[in-house]
Design an enzyme around this catalytic site. Structure first.
Site, PDB file in Angstrom:
ATOM      1  N   GLN A  94      21.379 -21.784 -14.434  1.00  0.00           N
ATOM      2  CA  GLN A  94      20.874 -22.052 -13.078  1.00  0.00           C
ATOM      3  C   GLN A  94      21.779 -23.068 -12.376  1.00  0.00           C
ATOM      4  O   GLN A  94      22.097 -22.914 -11.191  1.00  0.00           O
ATOM      5  CB  GLN A  94      19.438 -22.572 -13.170  1.00  0.00           C
ATOM      6  CG  GLN A  94      18.869 -23.067 -11.847  1.00  0.00           C
ATOM      7  CD  GLN A  94      17.375 -23.316 -11.929  1.00  0.00           C
ATOM      8  OE1 GLN A  94      16.597 -22.380 -11.922  1.00  0.00           O
ATOM      9  NE2 GLN A  94      16.959 -24.570 -11.982  1.00  0.00           N
ATOM     10  N   SER A 124       8.042 -26.745 -19.296  1.00  0.00           N
ATOM     11  CA  SER A 124       6.629 -26.445 -19.041  1.00  0.00           C
ATOM     12  C   SER A 124       6.136 -25.350 -19.974  1.00  0.00           C
ATOM     13  O   SER A 124       4.945 -25.228 -20.221  1.00  0.00           O
ATOM     14  CB  SER A 124       6.448 -26.007 -17.591  1.00  0.00           C
ATOM     15  OG  SER A 124       6.881 -27.044 -16.746  1.00  0.00           O
ATOM     16  N   ARG A 125       7.060 -24.552 -20.490  1.00  0.00           N
ATOM     17  CA  ARG A 125       6.642 -23.435 -21.343  1.00  0.00           C
ATOM     18  C   ARG A 125       6.392 -23.872 -22.798  1.00  0.00           C
ATOM     19  O   ARG A 125       5.865 -23.087 -23.574  1.00  0.00           O
ATOM     20  CB  ARG A 125       7.672 -22.311 -21.294  1.00  0.00           C
ATOM     21  CG  ARG A 125       7.721 -21.648 -19.911  1.00  0.00           C
ATOM     22  CD  ARG A 125       8.613 -20.431 -19.863  1.00  0.00           C
ATOM     23  NE  ARG A 125       8.417 -19.676 -18.645  1.00  0.00           N
ATOM     24  CZ  ARG A 125       9.250 -19.685 -17.586  1.00  0.00           C
ATOM     25  NH1 ARG A 125      10.323 -20.445 -17.594  1.00  0.00           N
ATOM     26  NH2 ARG A 125       8.977 -18.945 -16.519  1.00  0.00           N
ATOM     27  N   HIS A 157      11.446 -33.770 -15.163  1.00  0.00           N
ATOM     28  CA  HIS A 157      11.388 -33.836 -13.693  1.00  0.00           C
ATOM     29  C   HIS A 157      11.400 -35.297 -13.227  1.00  0.00           C
ATOM     30  O   HIS A 157      12.044 -35.637 -12.237  1.00  0.00           O
ATOM     31  CB  HIS A 157      10.120 -33.164 -13.174  1.00  0.00           C
ATOM     32  CG  HIS A 157       9.980 -31.727 -13.537  1.00  0.00           C
ATOM     33  ND1 HIS A 157       9.102 -31.278 -14.494  1.00  0.00           N
ATOM     34  CD2 HIS A 157      10.620 -30.620 -13.078  1.00  0.00           C
ATOM     35  CE1 HIS A 157       9.193 -29.959 -14.597  1.00  0.00           C
ATOM     36  NE2 HIS A 157      10.108 -29.530 -13.761  1.00  0.00           N
ATOM     37  N   GLY A 171       6.613 -27.461 -10.343  1.00  0.00           N
ATOM     38  CA  GLY A 171       5.410 -28.204 -10.726  1.00  0.00           C
ATOM     39  C   GLY A 171       5.234 -28.291 -12.223  1.00  0.00           C
ATOM     40  O   GLY A 171       6.178 -28.062 -12.982  1.00  0.00           O
ATOM     41  N   GLN A 230      11.224 -15.204  -8.644  1.00  0.00           N
ATOM     42  CA  GLN A 230      12.101 -15.403  -9.813  1.00  0.00           C
ATOM     43  C   GLN A 230      11.429 -15.007 -11.114  1.00  0.00           C
ATOM     44  O   GLN A 230      11.995 -15.213 -12.187  1.00  0.00           O
ATOM     45  CB  GLN A 230      12.627 -16.841  -9.860  1.00  0.00           C
ATOM     46  CG  GLN A 230      11.599 -17.915 -10.156  1.00  0.00           C
ATOM     47  CD  GLN A 230      12.185 -19.311  -9.996  1.00  0.00           C
ATOM     48  OE1 GLN A 230      12.369 -19.808  -8.889  1.00  0.00           O
ATOM     49  NE2 GLN A 230      12.513 -19.964 -11.112  1.00  0.00           N
ATOM     50  N   VAL A 247      16.114 -33.838 -20.942  1.00  0.00           N
ATOM     51  CA  VAL A 247      15.224 -34.818 -21.587  1.00  0.00           C
ATOM     52  C   VAL A 247      14.536 -34.110 -22.748  1.00  0.00           C
ATOM     53  O   VAL A 247      14.101 -32.954 -22.611  1.00  0.00           O
ATOM     54  CB  VAL A 247      14.195 -35.374 -20.580  1.00  0.00           C
ATOM     55  CG1 VAL A 247      13.238 -36.345 -21.264  1.00  0.00           C
ATOM     56  CG2 VAL A 247      14.914 -36.067 -19.426  1.00  0.00           C
ATOM     57  N   LEU A 302       4.867 -31.039 -13.770  1.00  0.00           N
ATOM     58  CA  LEU A 302       5.982 -31.974 -13.933  1.00  0.00           C
ATOM     59  C   LEU A 302       5.880 -32.747 -15.245  1.00  0.00           C
ATOM     60  O   LEU A 302       4.797 -33.124 -15.673  1.00  0.00           O
ATOM     61  CB  LEU A 302       6.006 -32.939 -12.746  1.00  0.00           C
ATOM     62  CG  LEU A 302       6.089 -32.264 -11.373  1.00  0.00           C
ATOM     63  CD1 LEU A 302       6.116 -33.310 -10.262  1.00  0.00           C
ATOM     64  CD2 LEU A 302       7.301 -31.342 -11.256  1.00  0.00           C
ATOM     65  N   GLY A 313      18.207 -30.093 -13.527  1.00  0.00           N
ATOM     66  CA  GLY A 313      18.328 -30.488 -14.940  1.00  0.00           C
ATOM     67  C   GLY A 313      19.324 -29.601 -15.684  1.00  0.00           C
ATOM     68  O   GLY A 313      19.342 -28.372 -15.509  1.00  0.00           O
TER      69      GLY A 313
HETATM   70  O1  PAF Z   1      14.189 -24.911 -12.196  1.00  0.00           O
HETATM   71  C1  PAF Z   1      13.167 -24.608 -11.535  1.00  0.00           C
HETATM   72  O2  PAF Z   1      12.098 -25.196 -11.693  1.00  0.00           O
HETATM   73  C2  PAF Z   1      13.236 -23.489 -10.515  1.00  0.00           C
HETATM   74  O3  PAF Z   1      14.058 -22.464 -10.955  1.00  0.00           O
HETATM   75  C3  PAF Z   1      13.643 -23.968  -9.110  1.00  0.00           C
HETATM   76  C4  PAF Z   1      15.060 -24.529  -9.098  1.00  0.00           C
HETATM   77  C5  PAF Z   1      12.673 -25.022  -8.631  1.00  0.00           C
HETATM   78  C6  PAF Z   1      13.602 -22.784  -8.131  1.00  0.00           C
HETATM   79  O4  PAF Z   1      12.324 -22.238  -8.045  1.00  0.00           O
END
Ligand code: PAF
Length: 287
Positions: free
Chosen positions: A153, A186-187, A37, A31, A61, A176, A33, A147
């Site tokens: 990741q 988002s941070r 995103h 979220g 996480q 982006v 976004l 992304g």
């Molecule tokens: O990249 C993210 O926003 C998160 O790590 C994900 C892939 C949605 C998993 O919670």
């Protein structure tokens, strides 16, 4: 656009889409976004899929002392963005819906998660892999969109998909950036004005390193040192957590840029920890 809060209702919406011949393109998010995103949703739509966005701030996480509680939650704006970019369904489960009380299974891609961000965020990638595996099993998508900004990741999820035989095409979309080069995150909103002013130097440092390769510097240690030196001079409010030149798939350190590599870094400002990365290509050998 269908908005689903439960696994059963989300599955029912996707089953109906499949019944009419559609394929599913999954865009997993936490979220808040932004245009990054949106680019994933656009790409999934352009690929012709029934686009399913998931919005779930995944507690597993986040480590103790990390920003789970204050992570920005903006569901109204998020739904607006999804609608505006042609998402067909949004899944926004509660923590209870995703984990219930008894989840004890963890998906761990051990060999790729000890270094880079994994060093300072123990358990982070286990949380990511576990929730992404659950989302894959819930949605059964043909394709899933991530992304490049989260390069580790991406490498970890690519490996999980291969190792666990998920029949899913992973699509990695370019980072982006703001006009000044700062990777969208988002941070970024946590940054103070002074930190925000220095933050674009992460990208500038990576570009500097990439520009040294055609000029003949292919030694990975020298490239990493140039990045660190640039950051120390021009982003002194940030403390470098790591600067590494690694193989983009195995994430192991490389000595020479003799094939495409990933230059990756993390910098900790007082109010936010930022990451960025860039693929660096060797000069094509002449002849
Ligand atoms: O990249 C993210 O926003 C998160 O790590 C994900 C892939 C949605 C998993 O919670």
């Amino acid at each position: 656009m269908e908005i689903c809060q439960t696994i059963d209702s989300f599955r029912a919406v996707l089953a109906e889409a499949r019944r009419t011949g559609r394929t599913i393109g999954l865009v997993p998010t936490m979220g808040n976004l932004h245009a990054g995103h949106a680019s994933l949703i656009d790409r999934a739509a352009a690929d012709g899929h029934f686009v399913a966005v998931t919005i779930f701030v995944n507690p597993t996480q986040f480590g103790p002392g990390e920003d789970f509680a204050r992570y920005p939650r903006t569901p109204t704006e998020d739904l607006e963005l999804c609608r505006g970019h042609g998402a067909a369904a949004v899944f926004m489960p509660t923590v209870d819906e995703m984990y219930g009380e008894k989840g004890v299974t963890t998906v761990s891609v051990a060999s790729l998660t000890g270094g880079l961000c994994g060093r300072s965020r123990p358990g982070h990638f286990d949380g990511v892999c576990t929730v992404v595996a659950k989302l894959f099993n819930i949605a059964g998508p043909e394709a899933a969109y991530f992304g490049q900004k989260d390069a580790q990741q991406c490498a970890v999820i690519a490996r999980m998909i291969a190792d666990l035989n998920f029949p899913i095409r992973m699509v990695i979309c370019p980072t982006v950036r703001e006009a000044d080069g700062l990777a969208l995150s988002s941070r970024n909103r946590y940054l103070s004005p002074a930190e925000r002013q220095q933050a674009p130097q992460l990208y500038a440092a990576l570009k500097l390193a990439a520009s040294m390769v055609p000029q003949g510097t292919t030694d990975a240690n020298r490239l990493a040192a140039a990045i660190a030196d640039h950051l120390a001079r021009l982003a002194p409010l940030g403390k470098i957590e790591y600067v590494e030149i690694v193989n983009p798939h195995s994430l192991s350190p490389v000595q020479q840029v003799d094939r495409p590599v990933l230059a990756a870094l993390a910098v900790r400002f007082d109010s936010a920890r930022l990451i960025d990365n860039m693929r660096v290509e060797p000069e094509p050998s002449g002849g």
